[in-house]
Design a protein around this motif. Structure first.
Motif, PDB file in Angstrom:
ATOM      1  N   ASP A 113       0.813  -1.219   0.000  1.00 21.72           N
ATOM      2  CA  ASP A 113       0.000   0.000   0.000  1.00 21.72           C
ATOM      3  C   ASP A 113       0.848   1.272   0.000  1.00 21.72           C
ATOM      4  O   ASP A 113       0.544   2.231  -0.729  1.00 21.72           O
ATOM      5  N   ILE A 114       1.894   1.290   0.807  1.00 25.35           N
ATOM      6  CA  ILE A 114       2.665   2.516   0.983  1.00 25.35           C
ATOM      7  C   ILE A 114       3.785   2.648  -0.040  1.00 25.35           C
ATOM      8  O   ILE A 114       4.009   3.726  -0.600  1.00 25.35           O
ATOM      9  N   TRP A 115       4.497   1.532  -0.281  1.00 20.81           N
ATOM     10  CA  TRP A 115       5.672   1.617  -1.162  1.00 20.81           C
ATOM     11  C   TRP A 115       5.513   0.814  -2.444  1.00 20.81           C
ATOM     12  O   TRP A 115       6.480   0.575  -3.161  1.00 20.81           O
ATOM     13  N   ARG A 116       4.269   0.398  -2.718  1.00 25.01           N
ATOM     14  CA  ARG A 116       3.959  -0.377  -3.930  1.00 25.01           C
ATOM     15  C   ARG A 116       4.884  -1.578  -4.089  1.00 25.01           C
ATOM     16  O   ARG A 116       5.299  -1.929  -5.190  1.00 25.01           O
ATOM     17  N   GLY A 117       5.205  -2.191  -2.964  1.00 21.43           N
ATOM     18  CA  GLY A 117       5.997  -3.413  -2.971  1.00 21.43           C
ATOM     19  C   GLY A 117       7.487  -3.218  -3.155  1.00 21.43           C
ATOM     20  O   GLY A 117       8.219  -4.196  -3.270  1.00 21.43           O
ATOM     21  N   ASP A 118       7.936  -1.981  -3.150  1.00 26.18           N
ATOM     22  CA  ASP A 118       9.335  -1.691  -3.468  1.00 26.18           C
ATOM     23  C   ASP A 118       9.955  -0.834  -2.358  1.00 26.18           C
ATOM     24  O   ASP A 118       9.655   0.362  -2.254  1.00 26.18           O
ATOM     25  N   LEU A 119      10.809  -1.440  -1.535  1.00 26.96           N
ATOM     26  CA  LEU A 119      11.408  -0.721  -0.416  1.00 26.96           C
ATOM     27  C   LEU A 119      12.418   0.334  -0.851  1.00 26.96           C
ATOM     28  O   LEU A 119      12.864   1.140  -0.021  1.00 26.96           O
ATOM     29  N   ARG A 120      12.750   0.371  -2.125  1.00 31.78           N
ATOM     30  CA  ARG A 120      13.599   1.465  -2.601  1.00 31.78           C
ATOM     31  C   ARG A 120      12.871   2.795  -2.488  1.00 31.78           C
ATOM     32  O   ARG A 120      13.503   3.855  -2.367  1.00 31.78           O
ATOM     33  N   LEU A 122      11.054   3.581   0.083  1.00 37.60           N
ATOM     34  CA  LEU A 122      11.340   3.991   1.462  1.00 37.60           C
ATOM     35  C   LEU A 122      12.718   4.641   1.526  1.00 37.60           C
ATOM     36  O   LEU A 122      12.903   5.656   2.218  1.00 37.60           O
ATOM     37  N   ARG A 123      13.670   4.090   0.818  1.00 36.59           N
ATOM     38  CA  ARG A 123      15.011   4.688   0.777  1.00 36.59           C
ATOM     39  C   ARG A 123      14.947   6.117   0.241  1.00 36.59           C
ATOM     40  O   ARG A 123      15.585   7.027   0.780  1.00 36.59           O
ATOM     41  N   GLU A 124      14.165   6.313  -0.806  1.00 36.53           N
ATOM     42  CA  GLU A 124      14.020   7.660  -1.386  1.00 36.53           C
ATOM     43  C   GLU A 124      13.391   8.608  -0.380  1.00 36.53           C
ATOM     44  O   GLU A 124      13.806   9.767  -0.255  1.00 36.53           O
ATOM     45  N   GLU A 125      12.383   8.127   0.347  1.00 32.72           N
ATOM     46  CA  GLU A 125      11.737   8.964   1.359  1.00 32.72           C
ATOM     47  C   GLU A 125      12.729   9.378   2.446  1.00 32.72           C
ATOM     48  O   GLU A 125      12.706  10.518   2.919  1.00 32.72           O
ATOM     49  N   ALA A 126      13.581   8.453   2.840  1.00 33.34           N
ATOM     50  CA  ALA A 126      14.537   8.746   3.916  1.00 33.34           C
ATOM     51  C   ALA A 126      15.605   9.724   3.466  1.00 33.34           C
ATOM     52  O   ALA A 126      16.143  10.487   4.280  1.00 33.34           O
ATOM     53  N   ASP A 127      15.935   9.716   2.180  1.00 32.42           N
ATOM     54  CA  ASP A 127      16.879  10.686   1.603  1.00 32.42           C
ATOM     55  C   ASP A 127      18.199  10.732   2.379  1.00 32.42           C
ATOM     56  O   ASP A 127      18.710  11.801   2.712  1.00 32.42           O
ATOM     57  N   GLY A 128      18.737   9.553   2.664  1.00 30.36           N
ATOM     58  CA  GLY A 128      20.029   9.483   3.324  1.00 30.36           C
ATOM     59  C   GLY A 128      20.009   9.624   4.828  1.00 30.36           C
ATOM     60  O   GLY A 128      21.059   9.560   5.459  1.00 30.36           O
ATOM     61  N   ASP A 129      18.835   9.808   5.408  1.00 27.27           N
ATOM     62  CA  ASP A 129      18.714  10.001   6.858  1.00 27.27           C
ATOM     63  C   ASP A 129      18.404   8.646   7.504  1.00 27.27           C
ATOM     64  O   ASP A 129      17.304   8.111   7.330  1.00 27.27           O
TER      65      ASP A 129
END
Length: 222
Positions: A113-120, A122-129
């Protein structure tokens, strides 16, 4: 042993990696790369490892789930609760199997639902943090601070912007080995080694006193 000169941190780190330098993802048969399926498999493994259960049992349970084809959030969500319970049972993950089966199903739905099955994503959302990444991971049912710690520890070689990271349990391993334990220092001791491999090796030292003895003996002999 008394009277013996203590080996250097570098020799201890080298002996540690030589003796038990492999990640838990590797042990679980995950060919970790920056694509959706292995990243999801790592999330599942992190959930299983974070429970109060022996690491080999968690790894065996992960292998059993993958062996039943539950390697993607879609396949995990589409499986029945009983299918997930049965797969966990094959890996002898019985103490927490019913609750974990529910969490795996709910977590798969959330990842879809949130990342359309792709945890990358989530990585983009975190933006290195790293803190933002861990906060995002903790949104997944069954992934608490320990599970987020494990995921970050294992994925850092793929996502270097969040490393180097050892985590709480790895710091305990560093303490047992006489390596520095202040923030950031355990990773410094392993400089030159893959960060994820070194951190996993420290965790193994934290979990097994025999490993500590073997590593120290090997370090003295170097």
């Amino acid at each position: 042993m008394s009277g013996r000169r203590s080996p250097s941190a570098r020799r201890i780190a080298d002996a540690l990696v030589e003796n038990c330098g492999r990640t838990y993802a590797e042990e679980a048969g995950i060919r970790l790369k920056n694509t959706p399926q292995p990243l999801y498999q790592l999330l599942v493994l992190s959930l299983l490892l974070s429970a109060r259960i022996r690491a080999p049992v968690a790894v065996a349970a992960a292998r059993a789930l993958y062996g039943h084809g539950l390697r993607t959030p879609r396949r995990m969500a589409d499986a029945t609760w009983q299918q997930r319970v049965d797969a966990l049972g094959e890996g002898h993950y019985r103490r927490y199997d019913e609750r974990t089966a529910t969490q795996l199903g709910e977590g798969a739905e959330l990842v879809l639902d949130i990342w359309r099955g792709d945890l990358r994503r989530l990585r983009e959302e975190a933006d290195g943090d790293r803190d933002r990444l861990m906060e995002g991971l903790r949104r997944v049912p069954g992934i608490g601070p320990a599970g987020a710690d494990i995921f970050v520890r294992e994925v850092q070689s793929l996502w270097p912007e969040i490393g180097p990271w050892t985590g709480t349990k790895a710091v305990r391993g560093a303490e047992r080995l006489g390596l520095p334990t202040s923030p950031g220092r355990p990773a410094e001791a392993g400089r030159g080694h893959d960060d994820a491999v070194f951190a996993a090796a420290l965790v193994r030292a934290a979990l097994d006193r025999d490993i500590v003895d073997e590593v120290m003996e090997a370090a003295r002999a170097r």
